[in-house]
Scaffold this motif. Structure first.
Motif, PDB file in Angstrom:
ATOM      1  N   ILE A  27      13.487  29.431  50.740  1.00 15.69           N
ATOM      2  CA  ILE A  27      12.466  28.381  50.884  1.00 15.69           C
ATOM      3  C   ILE A  27      11.724  28.177  49.565  1.00 15.69           C
ATOM      4  CG2 ILE A  27      12.109  28.572  53.382  1.00 15.69           C
ATOM      5  CD1 ILE A  27       9.744  30.468  52.714  1.00 15.69           C
ATOM      6  N   SER A  28      12.417  28.499  48.465  1.00 13.16           N
ATOM      7  CA  SER A  28      11.758  28.376  47.142  1.00 13.16           C
ATOM      8  C   SER A  28      11.191  26.987  46.917  1.00 13.16           C
ATOM      9  CB  SER A  28      12.765  28.669  46.028  1.00 13.16           C
ATOM     10  OG  SER A  28      13.364  29.917  46.229  1.00 13.16           O
ATOM     11  N   ASP A  29      11.890  25.979  47.444  1.00 11.18           N
ATOM     12  CA  ASP A  29      11.465  24.604  47.176  1.00 11.18           C
ATOM     13  C   ASP A  29      10.612  24.025  48.292  1.00 11.18           C
ATOM     14  OD1 ASP A  29      13.375  25.047  45.137  1.00 11.18           O
ATOM     15  OD2 ASP A  29      13.584  22.868  44.937  1.00 11.18           O
ATOM     16  N   ARG A  30      10.464  24.795  49.378  1.00 11.82           N
ATOM     17  CA  ARG A  30       9.696  24.264  50.508  1.00 11.82           C
ATOM     18  C   ARG A  30       8.212  24.177  50.150  1.00 11.82           C
ATOM     19  NH1 ARG A  30       9.712  27.416  56.225  1.00 11.82           N
ATOM     20  NH2 ARG A  30       8.098  28.644  55.176  1.00 11.82           N
ATOM     21  N   PRO A  32      18.004  21.209  46.772  1.00 15.60           N
ATOM     22  CA  PRO A  32      16.640  21.746  46.755  1.00 15.60           C
ATOM     23  C   PRO A  32      15.648  20.671  46.319  1.00 15.60           C
ATOM     24  CG  PRO A  32      18.149  23.367  45.864  1.00 15.60           C
ATOM     25  CD  PRO A  32      18.956  22.101  46.084  1.00 15.60           C
ATOM     26  N   ALA A  33      14.509  20.648  47.011  1.00 12.47           N
ATOM     27  CA  ALA A  33      13.611  19.498  46.928  1.00 12.47           C
ATOM     28  C   ALA A  33      13.221  19.125  45.508  1.00 12.47           C
ATOM     29  CB  ALA A  33      12.358  19.782  47.755  1.00 12.47           C
ATOM     30  N   ARG A  34      13.062  20.117  44.640  1.00  9.90           N
ATOM     31  CA  ARG A  34      12.579  19.778  43.293  1.00  9.90           C
ATOM     32  C   ARG A  34      13.591  18.906  42.551  1.00  9.90           C
ATOM     33  NH1 ARG A  34      13.118  25.758  40.671  1.00  9.90           N
ATOM     34  NH2 ARG A  34      12.883  26.289  42.837  1.00  9.90           N
ATOM     35  N   PRO A  68       7.479  27.491  39.641  1.00 13.73           N
ATOM     36  CA  PRO A  68       8.230  27.910  40.831  1.00 13.73           C
ATOM     37  C   PRO A  68       8.608  29.389  40.783  1.00 13.73           C
ATOM     38  CG  PRO A  68       9.254  25.997  39.772  1.00 13.73           C
ATOM     39  CD  PRO A  68       8.183  26.487  38.856  1.00 13.73           C
ATOM     40  N   SER A  90      12.050  26.586  59.412  1.00 13.44           N
ATOM     41  CA  SER A  90      11.946  25.185  59.022  1.00 13.44           C
ATOM     42  C   SER A  90      12.362  25.029  57.567  1.00 13.44           C
ATOM     43  CB  SER A  90      10.518  24.671  59.191  1.00 13.44           C
ATOM     44  OG  SER A  90      10.449  23.376  58.609  1.00 13.44           O
ATOM     45  N   THR A  91      13.330  24.156  57.326  1.00 11.96           N
ATOM     46  CA  THR A  91      13.744  23.885  55.943  1.00 11.96           C
ATOM     47  C   THR A  91      13.565  22.409  55.598  1.00 11.96           C
ATOM     48  OG1 THR A  91      16.004  23.713  56.773  1.00 11.96           O
ATOM     49  CG2 THR A  91      15.382  25.797  55.753  1.00 11.96           C
ATOM     50  N   THR A  92      12.759  21.724  56.426  1.00 15.17           N
ATOM     51  CA  THR A  92      12.542  20.294  56.188  1.00 15.17           C
ATOM     52  C   THR A  92      12.212  20.019  54.729  1.00 15.17           C
ATOM     53  OG1 THR A  92      11.702  20.035  58.433  1.00 15.17           O
ATOM     54  CG2 THR A  92      11.150  18.294  56.859  1.00 15.17           C
ATOM     55  N   GLU A  93      11.291  20.824  54.201  1.00 13.24           N
ATOM     56  CA  GLU A  93      10.824  20.518  52.848  1.00 13.24           C
ATOM     57  C   GLU A  93      11.570  21.301  51.773  1.00 13.24           C
ATOM     58  OE1 GLU A  93       7.592  18.708  51.927  1.00 13.24           O
ATOM     59  OE2 GLU A  93       6.321  19.174  53.643  1.00 13.24           O
ATOM     60  N   GLN A  94      12.476  22.184  52.196  1.00  9.96           N
ATOM     61  CA  GLN A  94      13.306  22.878  51.203  1.00  9.96           C
ATOM     62  C   GLN A  94      14.311  21.910  50.593  1.00  9.96           C
ATOM     63  OE1 GLN A  94      13.504  25.723  49.716  1.00  9.96           O
ATOM     64  NE2 GLN A  94      15.612  25.763  48.956  1.00  9.96           N
ATOM     65  N   TRP A  95      14.756  20.977  51.424  1.00  9.08           N
ATOM     66  CA  TRP A  95      15.820  20.063  51.008  1.00  9.08           C
ATOM     67  C   TRP A  95      15.316  18.647  50.828  1.00  9.08           C
ATOM     68  CZ3 TRP A  95      20.016  22.750  49.841  1.00  9.08           C
ATOM     69  CH2 TRP A  95      20.326  23.927  50.549  1.00  9.08           C
ATOM     70  N   ALA A 155       4.606  12.655  51.175  1.00 11.20           N
ATOM     71  CA  ALA A 155       5.552  11.826  50.429  1.00 11.20           C
ATOM     72  C   ALA A 155       6.749  12.691  50.051  1.00 11.20           C
ATOM     73  CB  ALA A 155       4.893  11.264  49.178  1.00 11.20           C
ATOM     74  N   ARG A 188       5.412  21.438  50.280  1.00 12.54           N
ATOM     75  CA  ARG A 188       5.482  20.492  49.167  1.00 12.54           C
ATOM     76  C   ARG A 188       4.795  19.154  49.450  1.00 12.54           C
ATOM     77  NH1 ARG A 188       8.937  19.800  44.631  1.00 12.54           N
ATOM     78  NH2 ARG A 188       9.580  21.943  44.942  1.00 12.54           N
TER      79      ARG A 188
END
Lengths: 182, 997
Positions: free
Chosen positions: A101-104, B821-823, A24, B755-760, B610, A161
C-alpha cells in the motif's frame, strides 16, 4: 525519513508549527492470525507487537500493530520487493495477506511546539496519551489517518492519497490560526 | 465623566476610554465595559423595543440571561450581528450598535400601536385570528406574519470571519468560574488532576466580582480571587474566559464556544472569531450558579425596572449607578444587600418593599442604620413612566387582601423574586430534576453522567456554603479519578447568606384584564396569557409553553420558566412538579452558525477526492461532476462544444478508434488467503471455484434481502488472490459489508481484505485500436487476442511501471484497464496519450462512459437499480451460481414476492420519434387515456442520445417488462405523452462481435 518539500511559510508560523510533505516509503498491510505472527515476524526481520498502537523497529523496518490481526509494515522504499518476497516465502508456513500500500497513502510531518494544538483542530484523539514512538489509527476531520508520534512535538500523518489535499488544506488553515496567536 | 459612573469604582479601567456608537450617536465608555454598562453610565436604560407589543425596554440583567437589551452590532461589511446581548458585548473602539424591533426612532416607535391594541393579541392569537377568510391567508396574513416574525435584522453579506474548532481532553472540566467553581478547580488541581475551568464572562470570579465586601480566609474577596487564580495558573489549570459551555452531550462530551475577537479593537490577521471546543472530560463539575428571578407585577417591564442583583453588579463590576432614586421590591434577602451597597454608593433608596411580612432582624437593623424605609408584607400593583420608570405603586397585603395604594417616586425599580439554580447543562444530560418544596424550586436529582453539581447550582446560598460545596465537588471528582484528598475548609467573613420566598404573580387591586404583568419579556408573554392558555385547555407546561411562547425566546426562558410554571400550576390547580418543567436544550446561549460550521466552509466544506490523473483533466478543460466524494471528469469539451456535442464526439471516437478514460475511482479490494475462493463464493452470486488464475468474471453482490448492492469485474491473480473491483460510490460500503460477514459470520475463513482503491491508478482504453496503442508499451505479457482473451488479467509492466493489466470492457469494444501504483498514474496516462496520438486517441469522461455502457445494456448500480432490484429483475439471472449451496441473498431470492409475476424488469425503451429523449425518472403507463390517478407500471432509469445509433435510447424498469418486448408504452410528460417501444437492453452489437478483435 527524508523530507522532500519544506513549504515556505512565514517565519513566525513556521516557528510554532511546521507542515512537511514527506518522501514515499514502502508500506505494507499485513494480516495474519496469532499463530502465524512469529513466523511473519521472523520472515520480515521485525517483531510484530501484540498490543494495538505499539510499534517495533528493526533494521530500518517498523511494524505497527493496528488491530488484533493487523500490522502496518514500513521500510525504506527500496525494500519493497524484498518484503514482498519474504512474505511469499513464508506463505506456506503461515498463510497471511501482505498487500503493498506504498502508494495508497501519503505522509505529512507536523512539528514544532504547537504541533499537538494543530492536530487537535481536527483530530479527536487525546494526544497526551499517545506516547513517543507509538502510533494509532484515527481520523483528521473525516479522513482516516495513521498518526505517529515521532517526538514530543513531532507527529506524522499517513493519509489516503485522495484525502491528502483536504487534510493539508485544513492543516494550513490551522497553522495560520496558530500564527495569529488566538 | 458620565453622570452615573463612580470614579475609581469597579473593575473597569477608568483611564482607558473607548468610544462607540448607539443608533448613530457617539458615546464614551471605559475599557472593561459592556455596551449595557456603558449606556447605563450615561443614564440610558432604553435600549430596545419588545417583540410583539413594541414596548420600550431596558436591560433587566447584567449577564447572558438578558431578554430585553438585544442590539445589532457591527464592525464593518459582513460583520453585522443581530440580537447581541448588550449586557454581554464588551466595548471595543469604534463598535457600532443599533437598537432593534422599532419602526422609526427608539424613543417613538410606530409599532407601539400594537401595545395599545394588546387586547387583540392574546395568547394563541395566531390560531384564532388568521383563520378566515381563507383567501386572506396568502396575500395578507402570511406576509404580515412573516414581516413581524424574526428578531433583529438578518445579515445579508457573506461572513468574512474565520471560525475555529478544537478538541480538548481533560480529567476535570469545571463549568463556571464563580466561588464554587474556583474552589472545585483548586481542590482538584492540588490533588494533581488535569483541570480545565471555563466561564462565559471575560473574567473569572462570578458573584465575587459583585460582592467585594466579602472576606475569604482573611483576604478581601478580590484579593482572594486574584491569589486563587494565580495558584490555578501555577498548577497548570487551563483557564478559559469568554467561553460558554453550550451543551452537555453523551459520555461527558461538552461543547464550549469561545469568543476570541469580538472584544478586540482591531482584528489580528487570520484570527478566528470564535472557536468551538469539543471537550471530552473524565469528570465534570457544574458550578453554573443561580439565575435571579423577576417578580411578576403590572408594569414590571418598564426601562429602569431591573433585577437587584444586576444593579449590584453594575455598581461593583463597572462602577455604574443604575439610578439616583431606587425602590427595591423583593421576596429574597439578597436584594437587601444590593440596596445597602447602592445606598453606600450614593443612590437614594426610597424604600425596600418586601412581599414577606416576617423579616430578619439584622436586615431591618441595617436598613434602619441607613435610614431606609422598609415596607414589609407589601405588593407592587403598578409602575408609571413613558420611556423610564418614574414611580411605583405599592400596597400592603393583609390576609390576602390588597390595601390602599401608595405611590413612590423613583428612577429605577430593583426587583428580586429569589434565585433559580441554573439547571440547563444538567438538563441536557437528561438527569432527573427534583422539586424541592421548601425552596419552591427544582434541584438536580439523579445523574446520568459522571458529573458533580456544586454551589448555587444546587440551591445553596452564601459564600461559605458555595466555597465548601465547590471544594467538596472538586475533591469528589479527584477521588473518582483515583486521588486521595480531603477538601479544605474556608473561613468567610461578611458572608451574605439569605433566604426568600417564591411567588406566582404578585397580588394586585387591579381588575385582572387590566394587568400587564410580564413573565417572558422577550416574547411579551404575560401572566394573563398563561392563565388564558390553561383556561383554553392546556394542562401540560409543554402545551402552555407552545401556546403562549413562554420560554421560547432566545434566552430559552432563563428568567421566565419558573415564574411561568408557578402561574400555570396555580391555574391548573396542581403542584408544580405535576405540571412539569420544560426541557432545556443546547445551546445554553445563542451561538453563531459560524462556530458550529468551523472549518466546514468554502474549499474545506467537504472532502473533494481527486485521482492522480485529475491534473490532466484540469489542464485539458474537463467539466467535472461529483461522484460520491470524488470529482470526476464528466466530458472534455473542445472548441466551444456543448455537452451533447462533446459526448457525441467522444463516443464516436471510442467506437471508431480508441478512447481513454480515468477509472481510478473504482473501488478495489484485495481478497487474499487460502479461503479466498470460498469467501468469494459466499459473497458474490457467481461461482468462482472454476475461474482460473489469469481470468476475470463480472460479479454481482446482493444484500441479505436478495437485492443488488454492487457489481464489478473481479480478477483471479492466483489460487489465493482476487482483485475485486467495486462501483466508485460503493467501495467503502462493500468493504465494510465484507468485513462484517467475515468477522461475524465466517471468522473461521482464512482470508483477509485490504482496500487498494488508492494504491492503484486505473486507466481504461477502449476501442478497436486499443491493442495497437498498448502494444509497444507492455512488457512481460502477450496481449494478442489469442494469448489474452476477453476477461483476462495479467501482472506485467506497462510504460515501464509495474502493472495489473485487465482485458475487459464496459463499452462493448475491445477494452483494457491498466492499473499502476498511484504515483505513476499521470505518467502512465501521458505515455498512453503519446502512444495513442497516431490513432487519434480521445479522452472521455463519465458521461460518455455512461452512454457507451447503456448502448450495451450494462447496468449502473444505483441508477438502473434502486435497492429493490434482484438479479433477475435486472436481466442478470445468468450471473447466479445455481449449484452453489449458499451466497449472501440466496435464500431471499426464493421469497414468494421475489419469484411472483408482475415484478419490474429492466428493459430497453425506444421512443417512436428517435429525436425525443425521455427524462430519467419519468413514469410509464400502459394506457394514456385511463382516468387519473393512472396506474404507473414503471419508470425510466437511464436515457441518452446515442451518437452511434443516431437516435435516443433508454432503459426502464417495467412490470413484466421482458414479456412486453415489442409493445408500445406511454410516458406522460408535461408537454404531451411520449410513445415508446419496449426492446431488449442490448441496443448495439447484441452478439458481442466487437469484443472478439
Amino acid at each position: 525519513m527524508m523530507t522532500s518539500q519544506t513549504h515556505d511559510f512565514t517565519a513566525d508560523a513556521g516557528a510554532r508549527v511546521r507542515i512537511e510533505a514527506l518522501a514515499p516509503v514502502a508500506r505494507f498491510s499485513l494480516r495474519v492470525r496469532a499463530a502465524g505472527r512469529p513466523v511473519l515476524g521472523r520472515a520480515l526481520g521485525c517483531d510484530l507487537p501484540d498490543r494495538v498502537g505499539e510499534t517495533a523497529r528493526a533494521g530500518g523496518r517498523v511494524a505497527l500493530c493496528l488491530g488484533p490481526d493487523e500490522w502496518l509494515i514500513q521500510a525504506g522504499e527500496d525494500e519493497a520487493d524484498a518484503i514482498a518476497r519474504a512474505g511469499a516465502d513464508a506463505y506456506a508456513e503461515a498463510p497471511h495477506a501482505l498487500v503493498e500500500i506504498s502508494d495508497r497513502e501519503v505522509s505529512f510531518r507536523v512539528s514544532g511546539p504547537a504541533a499537538a494544538d494543530l492536530l487537535a483542530t481536527n483530530c479527536p484523539r487525546d494526544l497526551d496519551r499517545l506516547a513517543v514512538g507509538g502510533a494509532t489509527r484515527t481520523v483528521f476531520d473525516t479522513a482516516q489517518v495513521v498518526l505517529w508520534r515521532e517526538a514530543d512535538d513531532a507527529f506524522r500523518l499517513d493519509v489516503w492519497r485522495s484525502f491528502a489535499p483536504h487534510v493539508r488544506a485544513l492543516l494550513e488553515i490551522g497553522q495560520a490560526e496558530i500564527a495569529a496567536g488566538l | 465623566m458620565s453622570q452615573f459612573r463612580i470614579p475609581g469604582k469597579g473593575r473597569v479601567k477608568h483611564d482607558e476610554k473607548v468610544t462607540f456608537s448607539f443608533d448613530g450617536r457617539r458615546y464614551e465608555g471605559l475599557r472593561g465595559d459592556t455596551v449595557a454598562s456603558a449606556l447605563l453610565a450615561h443614564g440610558i436604560h432604553l435600549m430596545g423595543r419588545s417583540f410583539k407589543y413594541h414596548r420600550p425596554r431596558g436591560p433587566v440583567t447584567a449577564d447572558s440571561a438578558e431578554p430585553n437589551a438585544l442590539i445589532g452590532t457591527s464592525r464593518g461589511a459582513g460583520r453585522f450581528e443581530p440580537n447581541t446581548r448588550a449586557t454581554v458585548q464588551e466595548l471595543r473602539e469604534g463598535l457600532m450598535c443599533e437598537s432593534q424591533n422599532r419602526l422609526g426612532a427608539l424613543s417613538f416607535d410606530l409599532g407601539a400601536v400594537n401595545d395599545a391594541l394588546h387586547p387583540l393579541f392574546p395568547a394563541g392569537f395566531y390560531y384564532k385570528t388568521f383563520m378566515w377568510p381563507r383567501s386572506f391567508w396568502d396575500r395578507l396574513y402570511e406576509p404580515v406574519i412573516r414581516r413581524a416574525a424574526g428578531l433583529g435584522r438578518a445579515p445579508s453579506e457573506v461572513d468574512p470571519d474565520r471560525y475555529a474548532s478544537r478538541y480538548l481532553h481533560t480529567d476535570l472540566l469545571v463549568v463556571g468560574g464563580g466561588p464554587a467553581g474556583i474552589a472545585a478547580a483548586l481542590e482538584a488541581a492540588r490533588a494533581g488532576v488535569r483541570v480545565t475551568l471555563v466561564d462565559e464572562t471575560p473574567e473569572m470570579g462570578g458573584s465575587l466580582l459583585s460582592d467585594p465586601e466579602v472576606e475569604i480566609d482573611g483576604q478581601a474577596a478580590w484579593d482572594w480571587l486574584a491569589a486563587a487564580l494565580d495558584e490555578l495558573r501555577a498548577r497548570g489549570v487551563r483557564l478559559m474566559t469568554r467561553t460558554t459551555a453550550i451543551g452537555y452531550y453523551h459520555q461527558n462530551m461538552i461543547g464550549l464556544c469561545e469568543k476570541l475577537t469580538d472584544h478586540l479593537d482591531t482584528l489580528p490577521e487570520n484570527a478566528p472569531r470564535e472557536r468551538m471546543w469539543r471537550v471530552r472530560a473524565t469528570r465534570v463539575v457544574l458550578a453554573q450558579g443561580a439565575l435571579e428571578k423577576p417578580l411578576v407585577f403590572h408594569g414590571n417591564d418598564r426601562p429602569g425596572v431591573m433585577l437587584a442583583g444586576a444593579a449590584q453588579s453594575y455598581l461593583h463590576r463597572w462602577g455604574v449607578k443604575v439610578g439616583e432614586r431606587a425602590v427595591i421590591v423583593t421576596s429574597h434577602d439578597s436584594a437587601w444587600h444590593a440596596a445597602f451597597d447602592l445606598a453606600e454608593a450614593g443612590t437614594k433608596i426610597v424604600a425596600i418593599v418586601d412581599t414577606r411580612a416576617a423579616l430578619a432582624d439584622e436586615l431591618r437593623a441595617e436598613a434602619r442604620v441607613r435610614g431606609i424605609e422598609v415596607l414589609a408584607g407589601h405588593t407592587v400593583t403598578g409602575t408609571r413612566g413613558r420611556l423610564r420608570v418614574a414611580s411605583v405603586t405599592v400596597n400592603p397585603v393583609e390576609n390576602g387582601r390588597v390595601g390602599d395604594p401608595r405611590m413612590l417616586h423613583c428612577d429605577c425599580l430593583l426587583m428580586s423574586g429569589g434565585w433559580t439554580p441554573s439547571l440547563h447543562l444538567f438538563s441536557h444530560t437528561k438527569g432527573s430534576l427534583q422539586w424541592d418544596e421548601a425552596s419552591r424550586t427544582f434541584l438536580p436529582g439523579r445523574m446520568t453522567e459522571d458529573c458533580h453539581i456544586a454551589g448555587a447550582g444546587r440551591g445553596l446560598w452564601g459564600y461559605l456554603d458555595a466555597l465548601s460545596d465547590g471544594a467538596e465537588a472538586g475533591a469528589a471528582a479527584a477521588r473518582a479519578l483515583g486521588h486521595a484528598v480531603e477538601p479544605t475548609g474556608f473561613a468567610v467573613a461578611h458572608d451574605r447568606p439569605g433566604t426568600g420566598e417564591s411567588h406566582k404573580e404578585l397580588p394586585t387591586d387591579r381588575r385582572s384584564h387590566r394587568v400587564r404583568a410580564f413573565v417572558d419579556f422577550q416574547n411579551d408573554v404575560t401572566a394573563k396569557d398563561l392563565r388564558l392558555a390553561v383556561r383554553e385547555g392546556m394542562r401540560s407546561i409543554e402545551h402552555v409553553k407552545r401556546y403562549t411562547t413562554n420560554g421560547m425566546a432566545t434566552d430559552q426562558g432563563k428568567m421566565s420558566n419558573i415564574n411561568g410554571l408557578m402561574i400555570a400550576s396555580d391555574a391548573v390547580g396542581k403542584a408544580p412538579p405535576e405540571v412539569g418543567l420544560t426541557t432545556f436544550r443546547p445551546p445554553y446561549t445563542p451561538t453563531s452558525f459560524g462556530a458550529f460550521a468551523g472549518y466546514k466552509r468554502g474549499a474545506t466544506f467537504e472532502v473533494t477526492r481527486a485521482t492522480p490523473i485529475d491534473a490532466f483533466a484540469e489542464a485539458n478543460g474537463a467539466v467535472f461532476e461529483p461522484v460520491s466524494l470524488w470529482r470526476r471528469a464528466w466530458y472534455f469539451p473542445q472548441g466551444g462544444e456543448d455537452m451533447e456535442a462533446a459526448v457525441a464526439r467522444e463516443c464516436l471516437a471510442t467506437r471508431g478508434g480508441v478512447g481513454i478514460f480515468d477509472a481510478s475511482t473504482l473501488g478495489k479490494i484485495e481478497v487474499a488467503g487460502p479461503d479466498a475462493v470460498e469467501f468469494m463464493n459466499r459473497m458474490y452470486t457467481n461461482p468462482w471455484t472454476k475461474l482460473a488464475p489469469g481470468r476475470c468474471r463480472y460479479g454481482v453482490l446482493l444484500g441479505e434481502d436478495g437485492y443488488i448492492r454492487d457489481d464489478g469485474v473481479i480478477g483471479r491473480l492466483s489460487d489465493d488472490l482476487f482483485h475485486v473491483t467495486t462501483t466508485t460510490g460503493g467501495a467503502a460500503r462493500v468493504l465494510n459489508m465484507m468485513e462484517d460477514y467475515l468477522q461475524t459470520e465466517w471468522p473461521d475463513l482464512d482470508v483477509w481484505l485490504t482496500s487498494t482503491t488508492e494504491q492503484w491508478a486505473t486507466v481504461a482504453l477502449n476501442g478497436p485500436k486499443a491493442r495497437e496503442v498498448l502494444d509497444g508499451l507492455v512488457e512481460g505479457v502477450d496481449i494478442s487476442a489469442e494469448a489474452m482473451p476477453h476477461m483476462s488479467v495479467a501482472e506485467c509492466r506497462v510504460a515501464g511501471f509495474r502493472a495489473r493489466l485487465f482485458r475487459l470492457s464496459f463499452t462493448g469494444e475491445l477494452g483494457f484497464e491498466v492499473n499502476v501504483p498511484a504515483r505513476h498514474g499521470l505518467a502512465l496516462w501521458e505515455a498512453l496519450m503519446e502512444a495513442g496520438k497516431p490513432h487519434g486517441i480521445t479522452p472521455y469522461g463519465t458521461e460518455t462512459m455512461h452512454v457507451l455502457r447503456a448502448e450495451k445494456g450494462f447496468i449502473i448500480v444505483g441508477q438502473d437499480t434502486d435497492g429493490t432490484v434482484t438479479p433477475d429483475d435486472a436481466g442478470l439471472g445468468w450471473a447466479i451460481g445455481k449449484k452453489k449451496p449458499d451466497f449472501v441473498g440466496k435464500r431471499s431470492l426464493a421469497r414468494p414476492d421475489l419469484v411472483a409475476g408482475g415484478r419490474k424488469q429492466l428493459v430497453g425503451l425506444m421512443t417512436e420519434d428517435g429525436a425525443v429523449k425521455l427524462e430519467e425518472g419519468a413514469q410509464i403507463v400502459l394506457d394514456p387515456d385511463q382516468p387519473k390517478p393512472m396506474k404507473m407500471v414503471g419508470h425510466v432509469t437511464s436515457s441518452y442520445r446515442s451518437a452511434t445509433l443516431g437516435r435516443s435510447i433508454a432503459m426502464a424498469l417495467i412490470e413484466d417488462g421482458r414479456a412486453r418486448e415489442g409493445e408500445t408504452v406511454h410516458v406522460p410528460m408535461p408537454d404531451g405523452v411520449v410513445r415508446a417501444k419496449v426492446t431488449s437492453t442490448m441496443f448495439y452489437d447484441p452478439d458481442g462481435e466487437r469484443l472478439k478483435l
